[in-house]
Design a protein around this motif. Structure first.
Motif, PDB file in Angstrom:
ATOM      1  N   SER A 103      -3.467   0.346  -3.216  1.00 15.66           N
ATOM      2  CA  SER A 103      -3.121  -0.960  -2.661  1.00 15.66           C
ATOM      3  C   SER A 103      -3.035  -1.990  -3.783  1.00 15.66           C
ATOM      4  N   ASN A 142       0.315   5.693  -0.952  1.00 16.13           N
ATOM      5  CA  ASN A 142      -0.451   6.823  -1.506  1.00 16.13           C
ATOM      6  C   ASN A 142      -1.889   6.427  -1.854  1.00 16.13           C
ATOM      7  N   ASN A 143      -2.538   5.776  -0.902  1.00 18.30           N
ATOM      8  CA  ASN A 143      -3.935   5.366  -1.059  1.00 18.30           C
ATOM      9  C   ASN A 143      -4.152   4.350  -2.172  1.00 18.30           C
ATOM     10  N   SER A 155       0.838  -1.200   0.000  1.00 25.37           N
ATOM     11  CA  SER A 155       0.000   0.000   0.000  1.00 25.37           C
ATOM     12  C   SER A 155       0.871   1.247   0.000  1.00 25.37           C
TER      13      SER A 155
END
Length: 225
Positions: free
Chosen positions: A70, A67-68, A65
């Motif tokens: 995944s 920077n937002n 994961s």
């Protein structure tokens, strides 16, 4: 010591010895789970431990994961370093490599994931032919166990104390690529030279000691004046 004894026996008989180091791609991280599970059967591994290993190797994923975002991937191989079961899981398929039926003039020596294959013979050309035959056996093993070797980091070296002039160039292939021939080879922290005199290792050890002493000296001067 196992390599040393094998080479010295050949030198005493006036033979040459070919050493080949093999570098695994990923090593412990490349341990293929189906190969591990199949390898547990011949050793009469207790059913509860085999089931435990099978459970551990089932439905595993790796998630990264950042920077937002995944990303998830299915994991199918790998023997965790530092774990209690890691060495055993690695040794299970690896041991089958050491049990390959090599010729009487060959010897495979391994420590963890460091593998070296030694071949001795009367002539360089005969040793070269045997080396390539043995290499094909190891290549077949790697294919069956889904483990790859790094031909760019694998090396080959001829050890001889003969005084007569002879062509010492040797062509050993891995993945259809010739291995680099060297005059020194490092194995398990020891520098082995093509005369098997260990003078290069003494120089290597002395240089490391000198650097350490100078570093300690600099630190001591700052503290003690």
């Amino acid at each position: 010591m196992a390599v040393k004894e094998f080479v010295e026996e050949g030198l005493a008989a006036g033979k040459i010895t070919v050493l080949r180091s093999r570098d695994f791609k990923g090593a412990f991280d490349a341990a293929w789970w189906p190969s591990i599970l199949n390898g547990l059967k011949p050793y009469d591994c207790p059913k509860n431990l085999r089931n435990l290993s099978n459970s551990y190797f089932s439905q595993r994923t790796a998630v990264h994961s950042s920077n937002n975002i995944s990303i998830q991937r299915t994991v199918t191989k790998g023997s965790p370093r530092g774990s209690c079961c890691g060495p055993g899981h690695w040794n299970t398929p690896y041991n089958s490599l050491l049990n390959i039926q090599f010729t009487k003039s060959s010897k495979a020596v391994a420590f963890a994931d460091d593998l070296i294959l030694a071949i001795r013979n009367e002539t360089i050309r005969a040793a070269e032919n045997i080396s390539n035959i043995e290499m094909s056996k190891i290549t077949a093993w790697s294919g069956n166990n889904n483990i790859n070797f790094n031909e760019d980091k694998s090396r080959v070296m001829i050890i001889s104390r003969r005084k007569r002039k002879e062509n010492k160039d040797i062509n050993i292939y891995l993945n259809n690529k010739p291995l680099q021939q060297v005059s020194t080879m490092k194995y398990l922290g020891f520098v082995i030279d093509d005369k098997f005199k260990f003078s290069k290792h003494i120089s290597y050890a002395a240089e490391r000691c000198s650097k350490l002493i100078h570093s300690l000296s600099k630190s001591a001067k700052l503290t003690w004046g």
